[in-house]
Design an enzyme around this catalytic site. Structure first.
Site, PDB file in Angstrom:
ATOM      1  N   ILE A  34      -2.669 -62.044  81.891  1.00 26.71           N
ATOM      2  CA  ILE A  34      -2.265 -61.207  80.750  1.00 26.71           C
ATOM      3  C   ILE A  34      -1.099 -61.855  80.010  1.00 26.71           C
ATOM      4  O   ILE A  34      -1.065 -61.871  78.768  1.00 26.71           O
ATOM      5  CB  ILE A  34      -1.894 -59.776  81.202  1.00 26.71           C
ATOM      6  CG1 ILE A  34      -3.029 -59.171  82.047  1.00 26.71           C
ATOM      7  CG2 ILE A  34      -1.612 -58.888  79.991  1.00 26.71           C
ATOM      8  CD1 ILE A  34      -2.713 -57.811  82.646  1.00 26.71           C
ATOM      9  N   THR A  75       2.788 -69.769  90.801  1.00 30.84           N
ATOM     10  CA  THR A  75       2.143 -69.488  92.085  1.00 30.84           C
ATOM     11  C   THR A  75       0.674 -69.895  91.940  1.00 30.84           C
ATOM     12  O   THR A  75       0.266 -70.402  90.897  1.00 30.84           O
ATOM     13  CB  THR A  75       2.197 -67.979  92.407  1.00 30.84           C
ATOM     14  OG1 THR A  75       1.382 -67.284  91.435  1.00 30.84           O
ATOM     15  CG2 THR A  75       3.614 -67.443  92.372  1.00 30.84           C
ATOM     16  N   TYR A  90       0.202 -53.273  97.096  1.00 34.93           N
ATOM     17  CA  TYR A  90       0.411 -53.741  95.715  1.00 34.93           C
ATOM     18  C   TYR A  90       0.884 -52.586  94.837  1.00 34.93           C
ATOM     19  O   TYR A  90       1.913 -52.672  94.164  1.00 34.93           O
ATOM     20  CB  TYR A  90      -0.882 -54.351  95.151  1.00 34.93           C
ATOM     21  CG  TYR A  90      -0.868 -54.443  93.631  1.00 34.93           C
ATOM     22  CD1 TYR A  90      -0.048 -55.355  92.978  1.00 34.93           C
ATOM     23  CD2 TYR A  90      -1.660 -53.587  92.846  1.00 34.93           C
ATOM     24  CE1 TYR A  90      -0.015 -55.421  91.583  1.00 34.93           C
ATOM     25  CE2 TYR A  90      -1.638 -53.645  91.459  1.00 34.93           C
ATOM     26  CZ  TYR A  90      -0.815 -54.569  90.833  1.00 34.93           C
ATOM     27  OH  TYR A  90      -0.772 -54.616  89.453  1.00 34.93           O
ATOM     28  N   LYS A  94       4.435 -51.893  92.819  1.00 42.97           N
ATOM     29  CA  LYS A  94       4.502 -51.703  91.365  1.00 42.97           C
ATOM     30  C   LYS A  94       5.140 -50.347  91.020  1.00 42.97           C
ATOM     31  O   LYS A  94       5.864 -50.229  90.026  1.00 42.97           O
ATOM     32  CB  LYS A  94       3.108 -51.808  90.744  1.00 42.97           C
ATOM     33  CG  LYS A  94       2.476 -53.188  90.809  1.00 42.97           C
ATOM     34  CD  LYS A  94       3.236 -54.255  90.023  1.00 42.97           C
ATOM     35  CE  LYS A  94       3.157 -54.044  88.526  1.00 42.97           C
ATOM     36  NZ  LYS A  94       3.809 -55.170  87.788  1.00 42.97           N
TER      37      LYS A  94
HETATM   38  P1  NAD Z   1      -1.720 -62.893  87.351  1.00 47.64           P
HETATM   39  O1  NAD Z   1      -1.788 -62.837  88.833  1.00 47.64           O
HETATM   40  O2  NAD Z   1      -2.837 -63.504  86.585  1.00 47.64           O
HETATM   41  O3  NAD Z   1      -0.395 -63.653  86.893  1.00 47.64           O
HETATM   42  C1  NAD Z   1       0.857 -63.416  87.475  1.00 47.64           C
HETATM   43  C2  NAD Z   1       1.816 -64.486  86.959  1.00 47.64           C
HETATM   44  O4  NAD Z   1       3.111 -64.232  87.524  1.00 47.64           O
HETATM   45  C3  NAD Z   1       1.425 -65.913  87.359  1.00 47.64           C
HETATM   46  O5  NAD Z   1       1.580 -66.783  86.268  1.00 47.64           O
HETATM   47  C4  NAD Z   1       2.412 -66.242  88.471  1.00 47.64           C
HETATM   48  O6  NAD Z   1       2.681 -67.631  88.601  1.00 47.64           O
HETATM   49  C5  NAD Z   1       3.633 -65.446  88.026  1.00 47.64           C
HETATM   50  N1  NAD Z   1       4.547 -65.150  89.145  1.00 47.64           N
HETATM   51  C6  NAD Z   1       4.217 -64.622  90.355  1.00 47.64           C
HETATM   52  N2  NAD Z   1       5.328 -64.522  91.122  1.00 47.64           N
HETATM   53  C7  NAD Z   1       6.370 -64.968  90.372  1.00 47.64           C
HETATM   54  C8  NAD Z   1       7.772 -65.088  90.601  1.00 47.64           C
HETATM   55  N3  NAD Z   1       8.326 -64.748  91.777  1.00 47.64           N
HETATM   56  N4  NAD Z   1       8.543 -65.578  89.605  1.00 47.64           N
HETATM   57  C9  NAD Z   1       7.987 -65.946  88.410  1.00 47.64           C
HETATM   58  N5  NAD Z   1       6.685 -65.871  88.150  1.00 47.64           N
HETATM   59  C10 NAD Z   1       5.878 -65.381  89.118  1.00 47.64           C
HETATM   60  O7  NAD Z   1      -1.452 -61.387  86.884  1.00 47.64           O
HETATM   61  P2  NAD Z   1      -2.004 -60.552  85.637  1.00 47.64           P
HETATM   62  O8  NAD Z   1      -3.304 -59.960  85.984  1.00 47.64           O
HETATM   63  O9  NAD Z   1      -1.828 -61.356  84.415  1.00 47.64           O
HETATM   64  O10 NAD Z   1      -0.941 -59.354  85.636  1.00 47.64           O
HETATM   65  C11 NAD Z   1       0.266 -59.454  84.901  1.00 47.64           C
HETATM   66  C12 NAD Z   1       1.044 -58.149  85.062  1.00 47.64           C
HETATM   67  O11 NAD Z   1       0.243 -57.053  84.598  1.00 47.64           O
HETATM   68  C13 NAD Z   1       1.401 -57.810  86.505  1.00 47.64           C
HETATM   69  O12 NAD Z   1       2.685 -57.250  86.508  1.00 47.64           O
HETATM   70  C14 NAD Z   1       0.360 -56.790  86.921  1.00 47.64           C
HETATM   71  O13 NAD Z   1       0.867 -55.942  87.921  1.00 47.64           O
HETATM   72  C15 NAD Z   1       0.152 -56.056  85.611  1.00 47.64           C
HETATM   73  N6  NAD Z   1      -1.173 -55.415  85.421  1.00 47.64           N
HETATM   74  C16 NAD Z   1      -2.319 -56.133  85.575  1.00 47.64           C
HETATM   75  C17 NAD Z   1      -3.539 -55.525  85.302  1.00 47.64           C
HETATM   76  C18 NAD Z   1      -4.848 -56.292  85.420  1.00 47.64           C
HETATM   77  O14 NAD Z   1      -5.914 -55.678  85.266  1.00 47.64           O
HETATM   78  N7  NAD Z   1      -4.842 -57.590  85.657  1.00 47.64           N
HETATM   79  C19 NAD Z   1      -3.588 -54.184  84.900  1.00 47.64           C
HETATM   80  C20 NAD Z   1      -2.385 -53.477  84.784  1.00 47.64           C
HETATM   81  C21 NAD Z   1      -1.177 -54.110  85.031  1.00 47.64           C
HETATM   82  O1  DAU Z   2      -5.954 -50.862  87.629  1.00 45.54           O
HETATM   83  C1  DAU Z   2      -5.108 -51.935  87.279  1.00 45.54           C
HETATM   84  C2  DAU Z   2      -5.155 -52.980  88.367  1.00 45.54           C
HETATM   85  O2  DAU Z   2      -6.442 -53.592  88.270  1.00 45.54           O
HETATM   86  C3  DAU Z   2      -4.066 -54.015  88.287  1.00 45.54           C
HETATM   87  O3  DAU Z   2      -2.824 -53.393  88.444  1.00 45.54           O
HETATM   88  C4  DAU Z   2      -4.256 -55.097  89.347  1.00 45.54           C
HETATM   89  O4  DAU Z   2      -3.308 -56.122  89.213  1.00 45.54           O
HETATM   90  C5  DAU Z   2      -5.639 -55.692  89.182  1.00 45.54           C
HETATM   91  O5  DAU Z   2      -5.888 -56.630  90.212  1.00 45.54           O
HETATM   92  C6  DAU Z   2      -6.701 -54.601  89.208  1.00 45.54           C
HETATM   93  O6  DAU Z   2      -6.817 -54.013  90.527  1.00 45.54           O
HETATM   94  P1  DAU Z   2      -8.249 -53.614  91.158  1.00 45.54           P
HETATM   95  O7  DAU Z   2      -8.126 -53.582  92.613  1.00 45.54           O
HETATM   96  O8  DAU Z   2      -8.804 -52.443  90.457  1.00 45.54           O
HETATM   97  O9  DAU Z   2      -9.086 -54.916  90.646  1.00 45.54           O
HETATM   98  P2  DAU Z   2     -10.181 -55.819  91.382  1.00 45.54           P
HETATM   99  O10 DAU Z   2     -10.757 -56.700  90.329  1.00 45.54           O
HETATM  100  O11 DAU Z   2      -9.686 -56.432  92.632  1.00 45.54           O
HETATM  101  O12 DAU Z   2     -11.286 -54.730  91.795  1.00 45.54           O
HETATM  102  C7  DAU Z   2     -11.929 -53.914  90.839  1.00 45.54           C
HETATM  103  C8  DAU Z   2     -12.911 -52.997  91.563  1.00 45.54           C
HETATM  104  O13 DAU Z   2     -13.990 -53.799  92.078  1.00 45.54           O
HETATM  105  C9  DAU Z   2     -12.336 -52.279  92.769  1.00 45.54           C
HETATM  106  O14 DAU Z   2     -12.937 -51.016  92.888  1.00 45.54           O
HETATM  107  C10 DAU Z   2     -12.737 -53.152  93.961  1.00 45.54           C
HETATM  108  C11 DAU Z   2     -14.057 -53.713  93.511  1.00 45.54           C
HETATM  109  N1  DAU Z   2     -14.364 -55.093  93.999  1.00 45.54           N
HETATM  110  C12 DAU Z   2     -13.459 -56.070  93.780  1.00 45.54           C
HETATM  111  C13 DAU Z   2     -13.716 -57.370  94.195  1.00 45.54           C
HETATM  112  C14 DAU Z   2     -12.695 -58.464  93.972  1.00 45.54           C
HETATM  113  C15 DAU Z   2     -15.591 -55.349  94.619  1.00 45.54           C
HETATM  114  O15 DAU Z   2     -16.431 -54.454  94.803  1.00 45.54           O
HETATM  115  N2  DAU Z   2     -15.836 -56.646  95.019  1.00 45.54           N
HETATM  116  C16 DAU Z   2     -14.950 -57.662  94.851  1.00 45.54           C
HETATM  117  O16 DAU Z   2     -15.243 -58.817  95.278  1.00 45.54           O
END
Ligand code: NAD
Ligand code: DAU
Length: 333
Positions: A12, A36, A145, A149
């Site tokens: 993101i 990371t 996790y 958060k």
């Molecule tokens: P991601 O795992 O793709 O990226 C995380 C980034 O943070 C990486 O670039 C990593 O190197 C960096 N990082 C990790 N530890 C660090 C540290 N100690 N110091 C500096 N940098 C560090 O994550 P994402 O999916 O892009 O999520 C970004 C943010 O959005 C997170 O805070 C996550 O909780 C939040 N979020 C994600 C989702 C989703 O669906 N992916 C939804 C809601 C909220």
């Molecule tokens: O809701 C927001 C969150 O969405 C973020 O805060 C997290 O950082 C992000 O990782 C994500 O969490 P989820 O656990 O919802 O995402 P994930 O893609 O791991 O899983 C989505 C759904 O799919 C969940 O119900 C678990 C299921 N799943 C996931 C994986 C990786 C499967 O069934 N098979 C899989 O292999």
């Protein structure tokens, strides 16, 4: 305007950097990222000459202070983000997501930043089997996790309430789009399907998520920088509620692969069976999701198809060890 964007080399964060280069080209962007396994400099390749990149850790004050010096705005994306990894080992989640947020907030307090956006998540409400979470609902996180958060979300609020740090919090639902690390459902299923490999569905496949295109989340964050109220949290939901089987089916259709690739495997421990957000508070600021779900998913699949080098490199490296440990050693595939 000078911004510090932590975690900007991740999924993101990098999409947000790209959005700002297009929408606010005069803003001065510094990225602080530990790189990371989830951080990938290739995510910033096309803008690398237009930003300042610092490799550093948000949990290290010595990395944070100089990076934040002179910044008007901080956006904290940096986190450990994969629920399954937090189930195997939560150590880094506490260190980065909680302690890292504390280090950033302390620096923001001392340096007097004008806006601190904490990127939180809908997971902090916990499982919501019916209805839609509002910002005033209790926080009931159920995995390490989401608990880390939730701690950071409330810690950020406390720095507004106690110290007057101008904090705004976004609580988004599940993002999909380009450059997502292939451990998460959408890129895992897309890339497995492109390779003709099975897609592991946890348990019955009935767990519901609210899918949002990453650019819609990024547009919301930009709006919160400019119009968010201090101390307030805002839900950012896509309004696309699909369970894993429905989402998996939509992905396989978009790839043009056989639905037989969906394979049921043991469930995730503590699996939250439904998240759903009420985003009216953000809508009142003038935001709504612009991306049509079917079109956004098609575009996402095309991105992975066109960027095979990006994900094949990841899948042949650290990801391979994770896959073996979680899906094979733990008996999930
Ligand atoms: P991601 O795992 O793709 O990226 C995380 C980034 O943070 C990486 O670039 C990593 O190197 C960096 N990082 C990790 N530890 C660090 C540290 N100690 N110091 C500096 N940098 C560090 O994550 P994402 O999916 O892009 O999520 C970004 C943010 O959005 C997170 O805070 C996550 O909780 C939040 N979020 C994600 C989702 C989703 O669906 N992916 C939804 C809601 C909220
Ligand atoms: O809701 C927001 C969150 O969405 C973020 O805060 C997290 O950082 C992000 O990782 C994500 O969490 P989820 O656990 O919802 O995402 P994930 O893609 O791991 O899983 C989505 C759904 O799919 C969940 O119900 C678990 C299921 N799943 C996931 C994986 C990786 C499967 O069934 N098979 C899989 O292999």
């Amino acid at each position: 305007m000078k911004l510090l964007i932590t975690g900007g080399a991740g999924f993101i964060g990098s999409n947000f950097v790209h959005l700002l280069r297009r929408e606010r080209p005069d803003w001065d962007l510094t990225i602080l990222d530990k790189l990371t396994y989830a951080g990938n400099p290739a995510n910033l390749d096309t803008v690398k000459d237009e930003i300042t990149f610092i490799k550093g850790d948000v949990a290290e004050p010595a990395d944070v202070r100089p990076a934040m010096q002179g910044c008007d705005v901080v956006v904290n994306f940096a986190a450990e983000t994969h629920v399954d990894r937090s189930i195997v080992d939560a150590d880094d989640f506490i260190r980065t997501d909680v302690f890292g947020a504390y280090v950033l907030l302390e620096a923001a307090k001392e340096l007097g930043v004008e806006r601190f956006v904490q990127i939180s998540t809908d997971e902090i409400y916990g499982e919501v089997l019916e209805g839609f979470s509002k910002e005033t609902d209790p926080l009931m996180p159920r995995n390490p996790y989401s608990a880390s958060k939730a701690a950071a979300d409330r810690l950020a609020y406390s720095y507004w309430a106690t110290h007057g740090v101008p904090v705004v919090i976004s609580r988004s639902s599940n993002n999909y789009g380009p450059r997502q690390y292939p451990e998460k459902l959408v890129p895992l299923f897309i890339t497995n399907a492109l390779e003709g490999k099975p897609c592991p569905v946890y348990g019955t496949g009935e767990a519901v998520r609210d899918w949002i295109h990453v650019r819609d989340h990024c547009r919301a964050i930009l709006l919160l920088i400019e119009k968010g109220e201090n101390g307030e949290a805002y839900n950012v939901g896509g309004g696309n509620l699909l369970n894993t089987l429905e989402m998996g089916g939509a992905i396989l259709d978009a790839v043009g692969a056989d639905k037989k690739l969906l394979e049921h495997v043991p469930d995730r421990p503590g699996h939250d069976y439904r998240y759903a957000l009420d985003s009216d508070k953000l809508a009142a600021l003038g935001w709504w999701p612009e991306h049509d779900f079917a079109e956004g998913l098609r575009e996402t699949v095309e991105w992975y198809r066109a960027n095979e080098g990006w994900w094949k490199k990841i899948k042949s490296g650290e990801f391979k060890r994770w896959w073996k440990r979680y899906y094979q050693d733990e008996g999930r595939a």
